[in-house]
Design an enzyme around this catalytic site. Structure first.
Site, mmCIF file in Angstrom:
data_model
loop_
_atom_site.group_PDB
_atom_site.id
_atom_site.type_symbol
_atom_site.label_atom_id
_atom_site.label_comp_id
_atom_site.label_asym_id
_atom_site.label_seq_id
_atom_site.Cartn_x
_atom_site.Cartn_y
_atom_site.Cartn_z
ATOM 1 N N SER A 142 0.837 -1.193 0.000
ATOM 2 C CA SER A 142 0.000 0.000 0.000
ATOM 3 C C SER A 142 0.877 1.248 0.000
ATOM 4 O O SER A 142 2.001 1.219 0.512
ATOM 5 C CB SER A 142 -0.888 0.015 1.249
ATOM 6 O OG SER A 142 -1.474 1.293 1.446
ATOM 7 N N TYR A 155 -1.312 -0.642 10.086
ATOM 8 C CA TYR A 155 -1.426 -0.949 8.663
ATOM 9 C C TYR A 155 -0.166 -0.537 7.899
ATOM 10 O O TYR A 155 0.370 -1.302 7.083
ATOM 11 C CB TYR A 155 -2.646 -0.230 8.111
ATOM 12 C CG TYR A 155 -2.921 -0.427 6.645
ATOM 13 C CD1 TYR A 155 -3.469 -1.608 6.167
ATOM 14 C CD2 TYR A 155 -2.658 0.595 5.734
ATOM 15 C CE1 TYR A 155 -3.751 -1.783 4.819
ATOM 16 C CE2 TYR A 155 -2.936 0.436 4.388
ATOM 17 C CZ TYR A 155 -3.481 -0.752 3.934
ATOM 18 O OH TYR A 155 -3.754 -0.906 2.595
ATOM 19 N N LYS A 159 2.352 -3.068 5.929
ATOM 20 C CA LYS A 159 2.536 -2.949 4.491
ATOM 21 C C LYS A 159 3.990 -2.634 4.128
ATOM 22 O O LYS A 159 4.482 -3.062 3.070
ATOM 23 C CB LYS A 159 1.601 -1.878 3.930
ATOM 24 C CG LYS A 159 0.125 -2.292 3.934
ATOM 25 C CD LYS A 159 -0.108 -3.586 3.163
ATOM 26 C CE LYS A 159 -1.579 -3.851 2.906
ATOM 27 N NZ LYS A 159 -1.823 -5.120 2.190
#
Length: 303
Positions: A142, A155, A159
Site C-alpha cells: 500500500s 497498517y 505494508k
C-alpha cells in the site's frame, strides 16, 4: 496474458480488490482458489467467476496462522494438482492514532497483513520448490507502507514489512525460479470512499457509469479495481519471469516503479561524529533537504 494451465490462490478475494484480482486471473485462463473468512461471500465470488466462464473453487479460512495457510495451499493442490501463483491480498483495518491504538488493534492488523503474508508465502514457497517449475508470489502492499499515513500505525508498518519481505524472498527464491514482487495499488474501494476529496467523484462515477475524472485517474493515480488487476495478471504470467524484488504501483492511468530506500546524502567526519558536529552538519548539510513523509493530500482542481 495467457494463464491457462496455471493455478492461482488469492487470499481475501471474496470482494473488493481481491475479487478483482481473482476475476482477472480467471479471465486469463488460470484456475483460481478464492479465499475469504465468510462462506456466503466465498460462494458468491466463486459463482461469479464460474458464470463468467472461469474455473474456481472456494476456501474459507482466516489468514494468519500456519494451519490456515497450509489448508489454502492444500486446497489448490487437491483441486487442481499444483500451485503456480499466490496473491496475498487478505487484510483488515483498525485505524486509530497512536495514543488511542490498543494492543489488539495493532496485533490484529499485523496478524492478518504481515503474518498472514508470511505464513501463506512460506507454505506456497515450500510447494513451489517441491514442484520444481518456479512460481509467482505477488504481495499486496500500500502507499501507506511506502510513506506512512495518519492513523494507520499498524497498517503502514505491516505494508512496509511486506515490501521488505518481497525484497528478501526475491533473493532467497531466485534459484528456484520463483519471483516475488510487491504491488502498491490505489483504487476506488470502501476505504478510499472515506477520503472527502475522493468521495463525491467516486459517487458520481458509480451513479452515472462515467469514468472517474482525469485529475483522479492521472494526478492521483486512482481508478477502478479493474485498473489495478492488470498488473497482478502480468506479474503472474510468463512475461514477468525476469521481474523480481520490485515494488510496483498502479491505479487509474498511472503505473509506477517505487524506488528502494537508499542513502540520499552522506557526510564524513574523521574519527566519528560528536553530537555537536552532527548538529552543525545537519544545519548546513544533511538536513537542508529532508525527506517528506505521509501520503500527500489529494487536490481536486478548482471549479
Amino acid at each position: 496474458m495467457d494463464l491457462h494451465g496455471k493455478v492461482a490462490l488469492v487470499t481475501g478475494s471474496g470482494r473488493g480488490l481481491g475479487l478483482g484480482y481473482a476475476r482477472a486471473l480467471a479471465a486469463a485462463g488460470a484456475s483460481v482458489v478464492v479465499n475469504d473468512v465468510d462462506r456466503d461471500t466465498v460462494d458468491t465470488a466463486v459463482a461469479a467467476l464460474r458464470s463468467a466462464g472461469g474455473v474456481a473453487v472456494g476456501a474459507v479460512a482466516a489468514v494468519g496462522d500456519a494451519e490456515a495457510a497450509q489448508e489454502l495451499i492444500d486446497t489448490a493442490v487437491r483441486e487442481f494438482g499444483r500451485l503456480d501463483v499466490l496473491v496475498t491480498n487478505a487484510g483488515i483495518l483498525r485505524d486509530r492514532v497512536l495514543w488511542k491504538m490498543t494492543d489488539e488493534d495493532f496485533d490484529d492488523v499485523v496478524r492478518v497483513h504481515l503474518r498472514g503474508t508470511f505464513t501463506c508465502a512460506r507454505a506456497a514457497a515450500v510447494r513451489m520448490r517441491e514442484q520444481g517449475t518456479g512460481g509467482r508470489l505477488v504481495l499486496i502492499s500500500s502507499p501507506a507502507g511506502q510513506r506512512g499515513n495518519f492513523g494507520q500505525t499498524n497498517y503502514a508498518a505491516a505494508k512496509a514489512g511486506i515490501v521488505a519481505m518481497a525484497r528478501t524472498w526475491a533473493m532467497e527464491l531466485a534459484r528456484a525460479g520463483i519471483t516475488v514482487n510487491a504491488v502498491v495499488p490505489v483504487a476506488a474501494t470502501e476505504m478510499t470512499r472515506t477520503v472527502p476529496a475522493f468521495a463525491a467523484a467516486i459517487e458520481e462515477s458509480e451513479r452515472t457509469g462515467a469514468p472517474l475524472p482525469r485529475w483522479l485517474r492521472e494526478d492521483e493515480g486512482l481508478g477502478t479495481v479493474e485498473d489495478v488487476a492488470g498488473l497482478v495478471t502480468f506479474l503472474a504470467s510468463d512475461a514477468a519471469a525476469g521481474i523480481t524484488g520490485q515494488a510496483i504501483g498502479i491505479g487509474g492511468d498511472r503505473l509506477a516503479l517505487w524506488a528502494h530506500p537508499k542513502e540520499k546524502t552522506v557526510a564524513f567526519a574523521e574519527g566519528g561524529w560528536s553530537p555537536e558536529a552532527i548538529a552543525q552538519e545537519w544545519a548546513g548539510g544533511l538536513g537542508t533537504d529532508p525527506e517528506t513523509y505521509g501520503i500527500p493530500a489529494p487536490q481536486a482542481p478548482e471549479a
